[in-house]
Design a protein around this motif. Structure first.
Motif, PDB file in Angstrom:
ATOM      1  N   ARG A 273       0.831  -1.207   0.000  1.00 34.93           N
ATOM      2  CA  ARG A 273       0.000   0.000   0.000  1.00 34.93           C
ATOM      3  C   ARG A 273       0.855   1.243   0.000  1.00 34.93           C
ATOM      4  O   ARG A 273       0.566   2.221  -0.694  1.00 34.93           O
ATOM      5  CB  ARG A 273      -0.890   0.039   1.239  1.00 34.93           C
ATOM      6  CG  ARG A 273      -2.074  -0.837   1.143  1.00 34.93           C
ATOM      7  CD  ARG A 273      -2.950  -0.629   2.353  1.00 34.93           C
ATOM      8  NE  ARG A 273      -3.265  -1.957   2.871  1.00 34.93           N
ATOM      9  CZ  ARG A 273      -3.852  -2.179   4.012  1.00 34.93           C
ATOM     10  NH1 ARG A 273      -4.188  -1.178   4.794  1.00 34.93           N
ATOM     11  NH2 ARG A 273      -4.108  -3.392   4.399  1.00 34.93           N
ATOM     12  N   ALA A 274       1.915   1.212   0.797  1.00 37.32           N
ATOM     13  CA  ALA A 274       2.792   2.380   0.876  1.00 37.32           C
ATOM     14  C   ALA A 274       3.429   2.675  -0.471  1.00 37.32           C
ATOM     15  O   ALA A 274       3.439   3.825  -0.923  1.00 37.32           O
ATOM     16  CB  ALA A 274       3.867   2.162   1.939  1.00 37.32           C
ATOM     17  N   ILE A 275       3.924   1.646  -1.137  1.00 38.71           N
ATOM     18  CA  ILE A 275       4.590   1.834  -2.429  1.00 38.71           C
ATOM     19  C   ILE A 275       3.604   2.339  -3.478  1.00 38.71           C
ATOM     20  O   ILE A 275       3.878   3.310  -4.183  1.00 38.71           O
ATOM     21  CB  ILE A 275       5.236   0.504  -2.913  1.00 38.71           C
ATOM     22  CG1 ILE A 275       6.379   0.098  -1.983  1.00 38.71           C
ATOM     23  CG2 ILE A 275       5.701   0.593  -4.360  1.00 38.71           C
ATOM     24  CD1 ILE A 275       7.575   0.997  -2.016  1.00 38.71           C
ATOM     25  N   ILE A 276       2.461   1.677  -3.618  1.00 39.59           N
ATOM     26  CA  ILE A 276       1.463   2.093  -4.610  1.00 39.59           C
ATOM     27  C   ILE A 276       0.968   3.500  -4.294  1.00 39.59           C
ATOM     28  O   ILE A 276       0.820   4.333  -5.187  1.00 39.59           O
ATOM     29  CB  ILE A 276       0.283   1.090  -4.671  1.00 39.59           C
ATOM     30  CG1 ILE A 276       0.737  -0.277  -5.203  1.00 39.59           C
ATOM     31  CG2 ILE A 276      -0.861   1.642  -5.520  1.00 39.59           C
ATOM     32  CD1 ILE A 276       1.114  -0.320  -6.668  1.00 39.59           C
ATOM     33  N   SER A 277       0.723   3.784  -3.018  1.00 41.47           N
ATOM     34  CA  SER A 277       0.244   5.110  -2.631  1.00 41.47           C
ATOM     35  C   SER A 277       1.243   6.200  -2.994  1.00 41.47           C
ATOM     36  O   SER A 277       0.877   7.228  -3.564  1.00 41.47           O
ATOM     37  CB  SER A 277      -0.037   5.164  -1.127  1.00 41.47           C
ATOM     38  OG  SER A 277      -1.075   4.297  -0.783  1.00 41.47           O
TER      39      SER A 277
END
Length: 184
Positions: free
Chosen positions: A143-147
């Protein structure tokens, strides 16, 4: 007085640069933190929202700023102030999500397409909403990377700095997260 109240009470004059805010804060100037809050609140709020902290969005944002307030005297300036604040917000959100053990199951072709876009190609609103829903099925690191990279448009190098990982790790996690979204 809350940070929001400080933010609203602060003059709408141009904000000082980040270095000035840190120096003023270290000199005990409360208004400097209100300026810092006004400047970085939208970015912190956006990343908390994208990471899945919707249920307690304002609480998590406030917690991130409280942690920043307490830690600002030890800020050494080795990282960009915004990068440092985003990292705190991500940590606060990850801690909350892990304590909740939250998982969700969403899928759809538009989600896969949006996740495969470059950061320079911002998805339209409907696609972004589907992608945000799909993020809930990824591990928090995904989630952190995609966000950061896909939704917020941070370059991979800056995402690596925010997450305190190697750029190659950002690339591999981004690839893995996109594949997980495809399989959804």
């Amino acid at each position: 007085m809350t940070f929001l109240a400080l933010s609203l009470s602060a003059k709408l004059a141009p904000l000082p640069d980040a270095d000035q805010l840190v120096v003023k804060h270290s000199d005990g100037e409360l208004a400097s933190f209100a300026d810092l809050y006004r400047r970085f609140h939208p970015a912190v709020r956006a990343i908390v929202f994208r990471m899945g902290g919707r249920d307690e969005l304002e609480d998590l944002v406030q917690e991130a700023f409280v942690k920043a307030w307490r830690s600002l005297p030890s800020f050494k300036g080795q990282a960009n102030l915004k990068t440092w604040l985003i990292r705190i917000a991500i940590n606060v959100t990850i801690d909350k999500l892990r304590s909740r053990g939250r998982q969700s199951h969403r899928d759809g072709k538009l989600i896969t397409e949006a996740a495969q876009q470059d950061a320079s190609q911002q998805p339209d609103l409907a696609t972004r909403q589907l992608l945000e829903q799909a993020l809930q099925q990824l591990p928090v690191e995904g989630r952190a990377i995609i966000s950061l990279v896909v939704l917020e448009g941070y370059p991979e190098s800056e995402a690596a700095e925010i997450l305190q990982i190697a750029k190659g790790t950002v690339k591999s996690r981004l690839h893995r997260s996109r594949k997980q979204l495809q399989q959804a």
